[in-house]
Design a protein around this motif. Structure first.
Motif, PDB file in Angstrom:
ATOM      1  N   LYS A   1      -2.213 -17.455  26.818  1.00 14.00           N
ATOM      2  CA  LYS A   1      -2.210 -18.667  27.640  1.00 14.00           C
ATOM      3  C   LYS A   1      -0.884 -19.423  27.505  1.00 14.00           C
ATOM      4  O   LYS A   1      -0.438 -20.096  28.450  1.00 14.00           O
TER       5      LYS A   1
ATOM      6  N   ARG B   1       2.330 -21.586  30.575  1.00 16.48           N
ATOM      7  CA  ARG B   1       2.718 -23.006  30.626  1.00 16.48           C
ATOM      8  C   ARG B   1       3.615 -23.305  31.831  1.00 16.48           C
ATOM      9  O   ARG B   1       3.512 -24.376  32.437  1.00 16.48           O
TER      10      ARG B   1
ATOM     11  N   MET C   1       1.337 -23.985  34.671  1.00 17.76           N
ATOM     12  CA  MET C   1       0.417 -25.123  34.500  1.00 17.76           C
ATOM     13  C   MET C   1       1.071 -26.435  34.906  1.00 17.76           C
ATOM     14  O   MET C   1       0.476 -27.244  35.633  1.00 17.76           O
TER      15      MET C   1
ATOM     16  N   ILE D   1      -0.805 -29.551  27.947  1.00 20.78           N
ATOM     17  CA  ILE D   1      -0.191 -28.323  28.446  1.00 20.78           C
ATOM     18  C   ILE D   1       0.799 -27.774  27.427  1.00 20.78           C
ATOM     19  O   ILE D   1       0.853 -26.561  27.177  1.00 20.78           O
TER      20      ILE D   1
ATOM     21  N   PRO E   1      -2.340 -25.094  25.548  1.00 20.52           N
ATOM     22  CA  PRO E   1      -2.447 -24.435  26.863  1.00 20.52           C
ATOM     23  C   PRO E   1      -3.717 -23.609  27.026  1.00 20.52           C
ATOM     24  O   PRO E   1      -4.125 -23.320  28.150  1.00 20.52           O
TER      25      PRO E   1
END
Length: 522
Positions: free
Chosen positions: A226, A230, A233, A305, A309
């Motif tokens: 994940k 970033r 996001m 974030i 994340p």
């Protein structure tokens, strides 16, 4: 097993949108990069090789090794995990929901497609390595869609009140459900009994079914992976950049009369935590989590974030991008609906400078058991006939095999000519009579049609045994009117034929986009 094929158009089970893609219609070419022909993979490999960061490859392999800790790893799987560290190794990926007991038959078809595609690509491009990947939709939160499956015509349901990402669900009750099923279900019972989560259980039974082929099962609900997302996001959540891009593509598709499959939101991430996967929405200067009391300011969201994340889960719009960012992937294998919604996303990939993968339709198939194959042979029908509406199929067979004349085409033509002549004569006497004669002619033709229908019904009664045989075949491969592959579970065949998956792998060609019909011979 005997293999026969029918064109996807003749199968009458696919949308014009999907068929236009298969036929490589010019109007759709702007919406994808390359069509999945073997000769096109060379350029796709080069694009991915130049753009896929080595740090992403390293993070992927480290995460996979952790995910497989404690699982049985075949030599082929161990070899593929090692090869993934190399710059000349690429993946072919398919994905699916975590349906209990694998769900419908096409779950198996998808995985076989990626495995066979890798084999063919290695033969065509021997300097590179190709690894098949199954992407678990472990973050999906639609429990209702995964909670049941059908075996031998009976529906089995898993009742649980758990919420949030289904991959995190504990498997309580599934081993007991396995005990209620007919036949040997040890592969599932053991997975559900021994693994703490649904995702881990799916990994275990998929690994048992396909691990010897080198298939890798990936759970993207992973903190390290994940972190690689970033860069997507922030612009999606904070700046809402994605929707205008997708809307533009959708406008282009809709202008060509194509109906789009998925809807793009202003923010295309869910908030993910224990027992929750809910949409993030803009709320004034901050953000709220739908159906909860959670709210975050813009600085709080930016901090999350940056530091957490893993609490962000991409929706259907951005999950494909996430996949291509963490995998050295060159093609995605999906069903008709998946291929269509991916065609809405090329602009998103271009915006984030990620190569758009080749979109490969999965293999489509229908299995005729020995008994059904024997009945089908006796009907004298073609495989293409199987895809006809049942009533049309009955009428077609009866007309072909009737010992009497059942149509009134000659009589219809003759009566039409007579009434046309009378209408002309009557109209010359009194124009108002022409309409009357025309109406009488129409009534006469309607009477002929009723006579024809009654003769056809009477002839059907003479062939009732044969029509029941045809109906038995039709209902077997179209249970409840739906394609067998979308309804039946693979255990319907695997329990009687332990080599079932091997037979499919030998029969299916991942680059021949047709409908496969496999029959067990007597």
């Amino acid at each position: 097993m005997q293999l026969d094929k029918v064109s996807l158009a003749d199968a009458r089970a696919f949308s014009p949108f999907f068929l236009d893609y298969i036929e490589q219609k010019e109007t759709l070419k702007p919406f994808y990069n390359r069509f999945p022909l073997l000769k096109n993979f060379g350029d796709q490999i080069k694009d991915k090789q130049q753009s896929f960061p080595s740090e992403n490859r390293k993070a992927l392999v480290e995460s996979l090794r952790k995910q497989y800790d404690g699982f049985d790893i075949s030599p082929a799987l161990a070899d593929n995990l090692t090869k993934l560290e190399e710059q000349k190794t690429f993946t072919i990926t398919t994905g699916h929901q975590l349906n209990i007991f694998t769900g419908p038959l096409y779950f198996i078809f998808k995985i076989i497609t990626v495995i066979n595609a890798c084999t063919k690509l290695k033969a065509e491009y021997p300097d590179y390595n190709f690894v098949p990947v199954f992407w678990m939709a472990s973050e999906d939160h639609d429990y209702e869609e995964i909670s049941y499956f059908k075996l031998y015509g009976q529906k089995y349901v898993w009742d649980t009140d758990q919420q949030g990402a289904v991959g995190r669900f504990n498997t309580k009750g599934l081993d007991k459900l396995a005990d209620t099923l007919p036949g040997d279900t040890a592969i599932f019972r053991n997975a559900y009994k021994n693994q703490p989560s649904l995702a881990a259980a799916v990994r275990q039974y998929v690994n048992e079914l396909f691990g010897k082929t080198g298939l890798i099962v990936l759970d993207a609900d992973d903190k390290a992976l994940k972190a690689l997302l970033r860069s997507v996001m922030l612009p999606d959540v904070i700046d809402q950049v994605t929707r205008p891009i997708v809307d533009k593509t959708n406008d282009g598709l809709q202008s060509l009369d194509y109906k789009t499959q998925v809807y793009c939101r202003d923010i295309n991430f869910f908030y993910l935590d224990t027992g929750i996967r809910s949409r993030i929405e803009k709320d004034g200067d901050g953000f709220k989590i739908v159906d909860t009391d959670l709210v975050f300011s813009k600085p709080e969201m930016e901090r999350m974030i940056a530091e957490e994340p893993w609490k962000f889960s991409p929706n259907v719009i951005l999950r494909p991008l996430y996949q291509e960012m963490i995998l050295p992937n060159i093609a995605y294998v999906g069903g008709p609906a998946e291929v269509i919604y991916w065609l809405q996303l090329k602009g998103v990939f271009s915006h984030f400078k990620v190569p758009f993968p080749m979109l490969m339709p999965r293999n489509f198939g229908m299995i005729l058991s020995q008994e059904i194959a024997r009945k089908f042979k006796k009907t004298g029908l073609s495989f293409q006939n199987l895809f006809e509406d049942k009533n049309y199929l009955f009428n077609h067979w009866v007309v072909q095999h009737a010992t009497h004349t059942l149509t009134v085409g000659k009589e219809r033509s003759a009566i039409s000519r007579h009434f046309e002549d009378m209408q002309s004569q009557a109209g010359a006497i009194d124009p108002t009579l022409a309409a009357f004669v025309g109406a009488e002619g129409k009534r006469a033709l309607n009477s002929l049609e009723r006579i024809e229908r009654k003769m056809l019904r009477a002839e059907k009664r003479l062939h009732s045994d044969k029509l029941r045989q045809i109906e038995s075949v039709k209902d077997s491969v179209f249970p409840n009117g739906s394609l067998q592959e979308r309804t039946d579970n693979f255990l319907n065949f695997y329990q009687n034929d332990p080599e079932f998956i091997g037979h499919l792998m030998q029969s299916f060609d991942p680059f021949d986009f047709k409908f496969n019909l496999l029959s067990y011979s007597s």
